[in-house]
Design a protein around this motif. Structure first.
Motif, PDB file in Angstrom:
ATOM      1  N   GLN A 167      64.663 173.218  41.070  1.00 43.62           N
ATOM      2  CA  GLN A 167      66.063 172.831  40.911  1.00 43.62           C
ATOM      3  C   GLN A 167      66.909 174.084  40.840  1.00 43.62           C
ATOM      4  O   GLN A 167      66.565 175.038  40.148  1.00 43.62           O
ATOM      5  CB  GLN A 167      66.257 172.016  39.631  1.00 43.62           C
ATOM      6  CG  GLN A 167      67.708 171.625  39.393  1.00 43.62           C
ATOM      7  CD  GLN A 167      67.913 170.926  38.069  1.00 43.62           C
ATOM      8  OE1 GLN A 167      66.959 170.621  37.353  1.00 43.62           O
ATOM      9  NE2 GLN A 167      69.150 170.675  37.728  1.00 43.62           N
ATOM     10  N   ARG A 168      67.994 174.087  41.595  1.00 42.79           N
ATOM     11  CA  ARG A 168      68.986 175.165  41.507  1.00 42.79           C
ATOM     12  C   ARG A 168      70.337 174.529  41.221  1.00 42.79           C
ATOM     13  O   ARG A 168      70.729 173.567  41.887  1.00 42.79           O
ATOM     14  CB  ARG A 168      69.057 175.966  42.806  1.00 42.79           C
ATOM     15  CG  ARG A 168      67.943 176.962  42.964  1.00 42.79           C
ATOM     16  CD  ARG A 168      68.198 177.937  44.112  1.00 42.79           C
ATOM     17  NE  ARG A 168      68.570 177.273  45.346  1.00 42.79           N
ATOM     18  CZ  ARG A 168      67.705 176.843  46.270  1.00 42.79           C
ATOM     19  NH1 ARG A 168      66.408 176.985  46.089  1.00 42.79           N
ATOM     20  NH2 ARG A 168      68.135 176.271  47.363  1.00 42.79           N
ATOM     21  N   TRP A 172      64.625 166.912  49.677  1.00 39.38           N
ATOM     22  CA  TRP A 172      65.728 167.474  48.894  1.00 39.38           C
ATOM     23  C   TRP A 172      66.778 166.417  48.566  1.00 39.38           C
ATOM     24  O   TRP A 172      67.092 165.568  49.382  1.00 39.38           O
ATOM     25  CB  TRP A 172      66.409 168.601  49.663  1.00 39.38           C
ATOM     26  CG  TRP A 172      65.573 169.825  49.745  1.00 39.38           C
ATOM     27  CD1 TRP A 172      64.654 170.128  50.723  1.00 39.38           C
ATOM     28  CD2 TRP A 172      65.539 170.899  48.815  1.00 39.38           C
ATOM     29  NE1 TRP A 172      64.060 171.324  50.443  1.00 39.38           N
ATOM     30  CE2 TRP A 172      64.588 171.824  49.284  1.00 39.38           C
ATOM     31  CE3 TRP A 172      66.226 171.168  47.625  1.00 39.38           C
ATOM     32  CZ2 TRP A 172      64.307 173.006  48.609  1.00 39.38           C
ATOM     33  CZ3 TRP A 172      65.952 172.343  46.959  1.00 39.38           C
ATOM     34  CH2 TRP A 172      64.998 173.244  47.451  1.00 39.38           C
ATOM     35  N   ILE A 175      70.812 166.528  46.867  1.00 36.87           N
ATOM     36  CA  ILE A 175      71.922 167.395  46.486  1.00 36.87           C
ATOM     37  C   ILE A 175      72.878 166.565  45.645  1.00 36.87           C
ATOM     38  O   ILE A 175      73.326 165.498  46.062  1.00 36.87           O
ATOM     39  CB  ILE A 175      72.649 167.972  47.717  1.00 36.87           C
ATOM     40  CG1 ILE A 175      71.688 168.805  48.569  1.00 36.87           C
ATOM     41  CG2 ILE A 175      73.843 168.813  47.296  1.00 36.87           C
ATOM     42  CD1 ILE A 175      71.152 168.064  49.759  1.00 36.87           C
ATOM     43  N   GLU A 225      76.451 166.547  43.774  1.00 37.10           N
ATOM     44  CA  GLU A 225      77.766 167.123  43.523  1.00 37.10           C
ATOM     45  C   GLU A 225      78.321 166.407  42.309  1.00 37.10           C
ATOM     46  O   GLU A 225      78.334 165.179  42.264  1.00 37.10           O
ATOM     47  CB  GLU A 225      78.676 166.946  44.735  1.00 37.10           C
ATOM     48  CG  GLU A 225      80.035 167.580  44.553  1.00 37.10           C
ATOM     49  CD  GLU A 225      80.954 167.363  45.748  1.00 37.10           C
ATOM     50  OE1 GLU A 225      82.036 167.960  45.736  1.00 37.10           O
ATOM     51  OE2 GLU A 225      80.615 166.599  46.658  1.00 37.10           O
ATOM     52  N   CYS A 268      77.269 171.803  41.562  1.00 34.45           N
ATOM     53  CA  CYS A 268      76.327 171.096  42.418  1.00 34.45           C
ATOM     54  C   CYS A 268      74.916 171.555  42.069  1.00 34.45           C
ATOM     55  O   CYS A 268      74.706 172.635  41.522  1.00 34.45           O
ATOM     56  CB  CYS A 268      76.622 171.297  43.897  1.00 34.45           C
ATOM     57  SG  CYS A 268      76.445 172.983  44.467  1.00 34.45           S
ATOM     58  N   GLN A 273      64.413 169.873  44.767  1.00 33.97           N
ATOM     59  CA  GLN A 273      63.304 169.665  45.680  1.00 33.97           C
ATOM     60  C   GLN A 273      62.324 168.723  44.983  1.00 33.97           C
ATOM     61  O   GLN A 273      61.809 169.044  43.903  1.00 33.97           O
ATOM     62  CB  GLN A 273      62.617 170.974  46.024  1.00 33.97           C
ATOM     63  CG  GLN A 273      61.504 170.801  47.036  1.00 33.97           C
ATOM     64  CD  GLN A 273      60.776 172.107  47.306  1.00 33.97           C
ATOM     65  OE1 GLN A 273      60.670 172.968  46.434  1.00 33.97           O
ATOM     66  NE2 GLN A 273      60.264 172.241  48.522  1.00 33.97           N
ATOM     67  N   PHE A 319      70.716 171.369  43.546  1.00 33.41           N
ATOM     68  CA  PHE A 319      69.761 171.119  44.620  1.00 33.41           C
ATOM     69  C   PHE A 319      68.409 170.859  43.984  1.00 33.41           C
ATOM     70  O   PHE A 319      67.937 171.665  43.177  1.00 33.41           O
ATOM     71  CB  PHE A 319      69.686 172.331  45.556  1.00 33.41           C
ATOM     72  CG  PHE A 319      70.962 172.579  46.299  1.00 33.41           C
ATOM     73  CD1 PHE A 319      71.106 172.134  47.604  1.00 33.41           C
ATOM     74  CD2 PHE A 319      72.025 173.234  45.693  1.00 33.41           C
ATOM     75  CE1 PHE A 319      72.297 172.346  48.290  1.00 33.41           C
ATOM     76  CE2 PHE A 319      73.216 173.452  46.368  1.00 33.41           C
ATOM     77  CZ  PHE A 319      73.353 173.009  47.674  1.00 33.41           C
ATOM     78  N   GLU A 324      70.669 163.019  50.298  1.00 29.52           N
ATOM     79  CA  GLU A 324      69.228 163.200  50.430  1.00 29.52           C
ATOM     80  C   GLU A 324      68.908 163.664  51.839  1.00 29.52           C
ATOM     81  O   GLU A 324      69.462 163.142  52.809  1.00 29.52           O
ATOM     82  CB  GLU A 324      68.514 161.875  50.137  1.00 29.52           C
ATOM     83  CG  GLU A 324      67.006 161.954  50.250  1.00 29.52           C
ATOM     84  CD  GLU A 324      66.346 160.632  49.891  1.00 29.52           C
ATOM     85  OE1 GLU A 324      66.461 160.189  48.753  1.00 29.52           O
ATOM     86  OE2 GLU A 324      65.729 160.037  50.797  1.00 29.52           O
TER      87      GLU A 324
END
Length: 123
Positions: free
Chosen positions: A99-100, A72, A74, A76, A86, A90, A88, A68
């Motif tokens: 989200q990506r 954000w 992240i 994995e 992974c 927001q 990402f 964190e």
């Protein structure tokens, strides 16, 4: 809810195959961009995406780590078949705004015996 806790909840709902529960974690105008696919815009479209994906394959997200930083988180992850990736997230006002996700779509399709789409002329 803080980003790290929200992503842990996301993982729990994902592993339960709960498309509606997942969609409820997003803002109405959120974007989910799994970079192997076109971006999906809006909570209802995100729900339909998860619903369709859960109908196609049994998926499990095994957390390697969740980090964190501000708004954000992240993630994995790996799955029992050996795929890794992974994501990402927001998180604004306790909901996912963007989200990506990064993962190998070809490996996923092969592992789940799903059809591999033909390449377009531009690829």
């Amino acid at each position: 809810m803080k980003p790290k806790a929200l992503v842990q909840k996301w993982v729990d709902l994902f592993n339960a195959g709960d498309a509606q529960g997942l969609a409820n974690l997003y803002h109405d105008d959120a974007i989910n961009h799994q970079v192997a696919n076109e971006p999906i815009s809006g909570k209802s479209a995100i729900y339909e995406m998860f619903k369709s994906e859960f109908a196609q394959a049994e998926m499990t997200c095994v957390v390697e780590q969740i980090l964190e930083d501000g708004e954000w988180a992240i993630l994995e992850w790996k799955d029992p078949l050996g795929l890794r990736g992974c994501g990402f997230f927001q998180v604004i006002e306790g909901k996912i705004k963007l989200q990506r996700g990064y993962w190998d779509k070809l490996s996923f399709l092969r592992q789940h015996n799903l059809p591999i789409p033909p390449m377009s002329e531009t690829e």
